[in-house]
Write a protein that holds these residues in place. Sequence first.
Motif, PDB file in Angstrom:
ATOM      1  N   GLU A  46       0.856  -1.189   0.000  1.00  0.00           N
ATOM      2  CA  GLU A  46       0.000   0.000   0.000  1.00  0.00           C
ATOM      3  C   GLU A  46       0.890   1.237   0.000  1.00  0.00           C
ATOM      4  O   GLU A  46       1.836   1.341   0.791  1.00  0.00           O
ATOM      5  N   ASP A  89      -0.897  -6.506   3.434  1.00  0.00           N
ATOM      6  CA  ASP A  89      -1.741  -5.647   2.604  1.00  0.00           C
ATOM      7  C   ASP A  89      -3.201  -5.780   3.028  1.00  0.00           C
ATOM      8  O   ASP A  89      -3.919  -4.782   3.181  1.00  0.00           O
ATOM      9  N   MET A  97      -3.833  -3.913   6.273  1.00  0.00           N
ATOM     10  CA  MET A  97      -3.907  -2.464   6.102  1.00  0.00           C
ATOM     11  C   MET A  97      -5.275  -2.051   5.577  1.00  0.00           C
ATOM     12  O   MET A  97      -5.840  -1.034   5.986  1.00  0.00           O
ATOM     13  N   GLN A  98      -5.829  -2.867   4.683  1.00  0.00           N
ATOM     14  CA  GLN A  98      -7.164  -2.585   4.152  1.00  0.00           C
ATOM     15  C   GLN A  98      -8.234  -2.739   5.236  1.00  0.00           C
ATOM     16  O   GLN A  98      -9.169  -1.935   5.336  1.00  0.00           O
ATOM     17  N   ARG A 134      -8.058   0.196   7.561  1.00  0.00           N
ATOM     18  CA  ARG A 134      -8.637   1.391   6.942  1.00  0.00           C
ATOM     19  C   ARG A 134     -10.162   1.348   7.039  1.00  0.00           C
ATOM     20  O   ARG A 134     -10.812   2.377   7.238  1.00  0.00           O
ATOM     21  N   ALA A 156      -1.998   1.854   9.477  1.00  0.00           N
ATOM     22  CA  ALA A 156      -1.616   0.745   8.597  1.00  0.00           C
ATOM     23  C   ALA A 156      -0.597  -0.175   9.265  1.00  0.00           C
ATOM     24  O   ALA A 156      -0.763  -1.402   9.288  1.00  0.00           O
ATOM     25  N   THR A 157       0.450   0.391   9.824  1.00  0.00           N
ATOM     26  CA  THR A 157       1.500  -0.450  10.427  1.00  0.00           C
ATOM     27  C   THR A 157       1.023  -1.109  11.721  1.00  0.00           C
ATOM     28  O   THR A 157       1.412  -2.241  12.033  1.00  0.00           O
ATOM     29  N   SER A 175      -1.814  -2.283  12.237  1.00  0.00           N
ATOM     30  CA  SER A 175      -2.686  -3.412  11.899  1.00  0.00           C
ATOM     31  C   SER A 175      -1.936  -4.732  11.848  1.00  0.00           C
ATOM     32  O   SER A 175      -2.529  -5.790  12.066  1.00  0.00           O
TER      33      SER A 175
END
Length: 650
Positions: free
Chosen positions: A365, A396, A399-400, A403, A447-448, A450
Amino acid sequence: MRQQKSRKKIKRFNNVMRERVFLVSILILLISAFLVYQIAKIRQEKGEKYEKRTLIQQTYMSDPLVYRRGEILDRNNTKLATSVRVYDVIISPKDILKEDSYREPTVKALVEYFDIDEKELNQILTDKSESQYRKIASDISKDKVDAFNEMLEQEEKRCKKAKEKCNIVGVWFEKNYKRTYPLKSLACKVIGNANSSNVAAFGLELQYTDVLNGVEGRRYGYYDEDSNVVTTVKAAENGNSIVTTLDANIQSKVEKQIKKFMKNTGAKGVHALVMNPKNGEIYAMASNTSFDLNNAYDLSQVYSKSELNHISEEQKGKLLSEMWKNFCVSDSYEPGSPYKVLTVASALEEGLYKDGDRLFCDGGELFQGMDKPIKCNSTGHGSITVEQSLMKSCNDAMMQIARSLKRKNFAKYQDMFNMGRKTGIDLPGEITGIVHSEEKLNPVELATASFGQGGTTNMLQIACAISSVINGGNYYQPHLVKEIRDEDGNVIEKIDPILVRKTVSEQTSSLIRKYMRATVDDGTAKEAKIEGYSIGGKTGTAEKIGRNKRDYLVSFIGASPMDEPEVVVYVIVDEPNVADQAHSTFAQEVAKGIMKAIFPYLGIYPDESVQKNKPTATATPSAAPNSGGTVSNTDQPVEGEPFQSNIPAQ
């Protein structure tokens, strides 16, 4: 102007004044003589009576009576820490030197029975010749004291028969207790240490020192009106004992697997904990560095001579603190991929994803302001389900998911899972770790976080959080003590499990158990699989802060059986001694060895297919934590040797 000079008038000592002084002096002498006469008369007639009254009002002794510090027991009543009766050897140099014939035989007897240096003893007698109290030896066993007293009794009988004076004088013994640790180094960082003065330094000894310590007693003595000694004793109150959730058998097996790995592969550090996810009880906590609790201040057990050369007292204190430190609660680290279990559980619980939903991993990402994307792997996993996001440990996908959760919900579940807070374990020195607050969970931090980077936790935080996710959503406060008993063994306090909060629903918990089981069966944790057992788990390969692409902390957390987990095993291997550290297989290897060793002991048997030779219920070890049984006398650990189960591994 005329100056007038004043003249002092000189008085003369005339005859009248001399007569007055003489009369006063005669009067004083007569009064003094009368008082002396009266005192002498009273002393002769009533001196004994007044002397008795004086003695009655004077305490002739006030000796402290030591208490016995309570024991620390494992869940099967195996002694982990106890206090044994010992004696201090006391002498009265003044009495020994009272006659020339006393010194040599008394010194000879003390040297012979208590291995006291003769030269040093004679020096004490010379230097402290007027002293009536001098301790010359400590921690003397009852057997040695009994042998000395028996010899002295025989000597007194001989002297009486021969009508001689006994020449061994001025020696007596004071009772004391010595803290000992029968299993030496077993669970050393958890149990802790207390010295002969009952001052604790770390571990359970420190946490429960007020429970374990008793109250000192005292012996008072005085003379009655007939000059007889009357003794009053206020008995000491012994301390209470604590029964821990630890299991010496499981602890021994965990330490054995760690030693095996250190011998075969090695690492900067290996740490493991075993707990019951149903109630927060800790069965074992261990690290690769251990030491004999009977010599807890001996740094040479862990550090080399070169490391200890020329160190200051301050440096020594720091090294001791480091040696005693329990990594499982007192060190923080980036947890890495095991945190993904919590990320997925949060999204499922919020209804943002359901079982079977898919995500697409294209390898990473890219975030605004960054030149390079945050990568998953070089090629990406493509289209994967939520379940596969855990099985393949996809950054990935995490991170999704984060979000979708957004910062508010992500922070909410951080708190729900107790990240950045103490778990409340009954051990000193627990640290909280550091996680991002809601306000600081910007896109990159979210993100990180997660996938377990950018924040720190301790081992117990992760173990407790994942335990809650797989046990139906119940977060229990972890604990090490389950009972407090008095000196007679009566339970005076039972410490029940504390349910702190509900984290997720049973539906979410069931899905997470399914996903973790698939991770062991067909995902990144295949190396942890034990044939026939339903095991779920999650691997972790965290690049250590510094991001040098060389140093990694690899981990594995697993549970079994997955229909209703009874045990959680969490292992961390810090910087394995290999060129390529970034493989969770090292942690899986240790965890698998632990699970193989403890499953039969815990009564956890193969459940994935019918076993023709499956042990019957009678084969379940009596000491298994869930059975409530006790270890038989024949199964007690030998001093200095960890207890080995007599149940064969399957």
